[in-house]
Write a protein that holds these residues in place. Structure first.
Motif, PDB file in Angstrom:
ATOM      1  N   TYR A   1       8.701   3.334  -2.386  1.00 12.26           N
ATOM      2  CA  TYR A   1       8.552   1.887  -2.551  1.00 12.26           C
ATOM      3  C   TYR A   1       9.816   1.172  -2.078  1.00 12.26           C
ATOM      4  O   TYR A   1       9.739   0.133  -1.421  1.00 12.26           O
TER       5      TYR A   1
ATOM      6  N   THR B   1       2.859   2.623  -2.427  1.00 11.25           N
ATOM      7  CA  THR B   1       2.743   3.425  -3.641  1.00 11.25           C
ATOM      8  C   THR B   1       2.589   2.488  -4.823  1.00 11.25           C
ATOM      9  O   THR B   1       2.947   1.319  -4.752  1.00 11.25           O
ATOM     10  N   THR B   2       2.059   2.990  -5.885  1.00 11.63           N
ATOM     11  CA  THR B   2       1.970   2.175  -7.098  1.00 11.63           C
ATOM     12  C   THR B   2       3.205   2.355  -7.973  1.00 11.63           C
ATOM     13  O   THR B   2       3.415   1.602  -8.911  1.00 11.63           O
ATOM     14  N   ASP B   3       4.031   3.347  -7.648  1.00 16.80           N
ATOM     15  CA  ASP B   3       5.236   3.617  -8.426  1.00 16.80           C
ATOM     16  C   ASP B   3       6.395   2.779  -7.893  1.00 16.80           C
ATOM     17  O   ASP B   3       7.009   3.105  -6.882  1.00 16.80           O
ATOM     18  N   ARG B   4       6.688   1.687  -8.567  1.00 15.92           N
ATOM     19  CA  ARG B   4       7.724   0.768  -8.094  1.00 15.92           C
ATOM     20  C   ARG B   4       9.136   1.295  -8.313  1.00 15.92           C
ATOM     21  O   ARG B   4      10.100   0.656  -7.924  1.00 15.92           O
TER      22      ARG B   4
ATOM     23  N   ARG C   1       0.808  -1.226   0.000  1.00 19.74           N
ATOM     24  CA  ARG C   1       0.000   0.000   0.000  1.00 19.74           C
ATOM     25  C   ARG C   1       0.840   1.274   0.000  1.00 19.74           C
ATOM     26  O   ARG C   1       0.312   2.375   0.080  1.00 19.74           O
TER      27      ARG C   1
END
Length: 198
Positions: free
Chosen positions: A110, A102-105, A100
């Motif tokens: 992250y 971040t969606t930015d790997r 949860r």
């Protein structure tokens, strides 16, 4: 004495993070008495004893030796580990989680979440392995690389991704009886710049 102790309990973390107690933990890499510590840290022996009792009650220091001086017993205490790290688990539900974060790997957030998960998971498993009298098999690789340009950094990233994907596909067997899954994490970040000496 352990090399590293991972602190999972919020109450233990609060005790260890108090500045004077943290200093005492560092001083207790070798056994010492309250009187000796009092001289080193510049605090009255009674106050040092107060802090030591809190550290001992939370399992951060232990008695290494007892000495008799006349009718008095002097206790020499030692830290339970050379160094400590606080697990994100101590934060409870507010702890960072890669799922949860971040969606930015490719983000720093992250990367931090992944590193926190390593501390939490490996810290838990080390405790269980120690209680069972076993060693936990791990692998760590740590190196530095200086890229000539952002383009070369991108090329390196692509090659590394392909190499890891190929190796994972070759050795991964979901159905192997007695097999054990391992988490494999690759991280990269700029090394901190050293502050120039004045």
């Amino acid at each position: 004495m352990l090399d590293v102790e991972v602190i999972h309990d919020p109450a233990v973390a609060a005790v260890a993070l108090e500045p004077m107690r943290s200093r005492l933990l560092a001083e207790l890499s070798e056994p010492a008495s309250a009187a000796a510590l009092s001289t080193r840290v510049g605090l009255a022996r009674q106050k040092v004893n107060y802090h030591l009792r809190a550290l001992e009650a939370h399992g951060l220091v232990r008695v290494a030796e007892k000495r008799q001086w006349g009718g008095l017993t002097e206790r020499l205490l030692v830290a339970t580990a050379s160094s400590y790290v606080v697990s994100p688990k101590a934060m409870g539900p507010a702890a960072v989680d890669p799922e949860r974060a971040t969606t930015d790997r490719l983000s720093a957030s992250y990367l931090i979440a992944l590193a926190a998960r390593v501390v939490r998971e490996v810290g838990d498993m080390v405790v269980r392995a120690r209680e069972a009298g076993k060693r936990m098999p791990t692998l760590s690789i740590d190196t530095q690389i200086r890229f000539r340009s952002p383009a070369e950094r991108a090329s390196f990233t692509s090659e590394l991704t392909r190499a890891v994907t190929t190796l994972a596909a070759r050795y991964h067997d979901e159905t192997a009886p007695g097999g054990r899954p391992y988490r494999f994490v690759v991280m990269a970040h700029p090394t901190p710049q050293q502050e120039k000496e004045e």
